[in-house]
Design an enzyme around this catalytic site. Structure first.
Site, PDB file in Angstrom:
ATOM      1  N   GLU A  50      51.137  33.742  60.667  1.00  0.00           N
ATOM      2  CA  GLU A  50      50.410  34.731  61.465  1.00  0.00           C
ATOM      3  C   GLU A  50      50.049  34.084  62.798  1.00  0.00           C
ATOM      4  OE1 GLU A  50      46.862  36.446  59.889  1.00  0.00           O
ATOM      5  OE2 GLU A  50      47.798  36.933  57.978  1.00  0.00           O
ATOM      6  N   ASP A  61      36.590  38.384  64.602  1.00  0.00           N
ATOM      7  CA  ASP A  61      36.828  36.975  64.322  1.00  0.00           C
ATOM      8  C   ASP A  61      35.555  36.160  64.460  1.00  0.00           C
ATOM      9  OD1 ASP A  61      39.697  37.066  63.899  1.00  0.00           O
ATOM     10  OD2 ASP A  61      39.825  37.608  66.003  1.00  0.00           O
ATOM     11  N   TYR A 176      46.804  42.914  53.155  1.00  0.00           N
ATOM     12  CA  TYR A 176      45.944  41.766  53.444  1.00  0.00           C
ATOM     13  C   TYR A 176      44.550  42.113  52.931  1.00  0.00           C
ATOM     14  CZ  TYR A 176      43.895  37.980  56.336  1.00  0.00           C
ATOM     15  OH  TYR A 176      43.238  36.863  56.792  1.00  0.00           O
TER      16      TYR A 176
END
Length: 273
Positions: A50, A61, A176
């Site tokens: 990734e 994030d 995911y």
């Protein structure tokens, strides 16, 4: 014809082992060092790669990945530069899947049609765009699928059975699973919770399931890869890069080797070695 992502998960199933998905930000701490690290990932044991697309406001994030994005941008990272890193990788590896992960804004600014054409030509296999929900599939998801690029969606602990079918619609390649709530790199993962979540997801989809967030050690990777199809490690790898960034913001000697040695350890865990 299967995509590289589908082929890789099929190979992992055939080998009866879990996989390792590695995340790092494209261009961190600079383009050439980033290229060297990424070129070395498959030999170190990474099954899928990734690449984060550097962005000024990576809201989902944690501090480590936000900082990596800022380092890359300070070093001149652009969308063209990110695709150039993929092109460079493809000159020596035609099999390892590469997934671009990030936010819609840089793609929108680049131009959706142009981005998909250039990403496909560069050798990108999948996209994870964290701020585009299923309700916005016409923006990028459906055009990406038409070009043969897998669209990978995130499922979380709060994605209930009512919402899950919507999340899984148009998802391809793999799912995911975000194992913990909150931003990346800030909490530890619970194997028991992950096991229950993966079992629930498997009742809704036949797609492979990769689990990320909170996986920082080879032992973590081993535990997760026994219950899911792959373990995703990002912040811990990005922190290895940071540890070798000098006061001047440049890569210090031994960075590439240190990062790849850590990936080898993670891979040994995920592969059950």
């Amino acid at each position: 014809m299967s995509t590289r992502i589908e082929a890789r998960f099929a190979a992992l199933r055939a080998a009866k082992r879990g996989g390792l998905v590695t995340f790092l930000t494209a261009g961190d701490p600079d383009s050439e060092t980033s290229k060297r690290i990424i070129r070395g990932l498959p030999a170190a044991g990474a099954d899928l790669i990734e690449l984060g697309m550097p962005f000024t406001d990576p809201m989902a994030d944690g501090p480590a990945i936000q900082a990596s994005s800022q380092r890359a941008l300070r070093a001149g990272a652009t969308m063209n530069g990110t695709l150039d890193i993929v092109r460079d990788f493809r000159t020596q590896d035609s099999e390892t899947p590469i997934i671009l992960m990030g936010y819609y804004n840089p793609i929108y600014s680049y131009g959706v049609d142009r981005f998909l054409e250039d990403a496909n030509a560069a050798g990108v296999d999948g996209l994870i765009i964290v701020d585009l929900p299923p309700e916005e599939d016409e923006e990028l998801c459906l055009p990406a699928l038409k070009t043969g690029i897998n669209w990978i969606r995130l499922a979380t602990p709060t994605t209930d059975d009512k919402r899950l079918p919507k999340v899984l619609s148009n998802t391809s390649g793999f799912v995911y699973y975000v194992s913990i709530m909150g931003i990346t790199g800030t909490k530890s993962v619970s194997e028991g919770d992950v096991r229950k979540a993966v079992e629930r997801l498997r009742r809704h989809t036949d797609l492979p399931i990769a689990v990320g967030f909170g996986i920082t050690t080879p032992e973590d990777a081993r535990a997760i890869a026994t219950v899911a199809d792959a373990a995703v490690v990002g912040s811990a790898i990005v922190n290895r890069i940071l540890a070798k960034v000098g006061a001047d913001g440049k890569a210090q000697a031994g960075m590439v080797e240190d990062v790849l040695e850590f990936v080898q350890e993670l891979a040994a865990g995920a592969h059950g070695e």
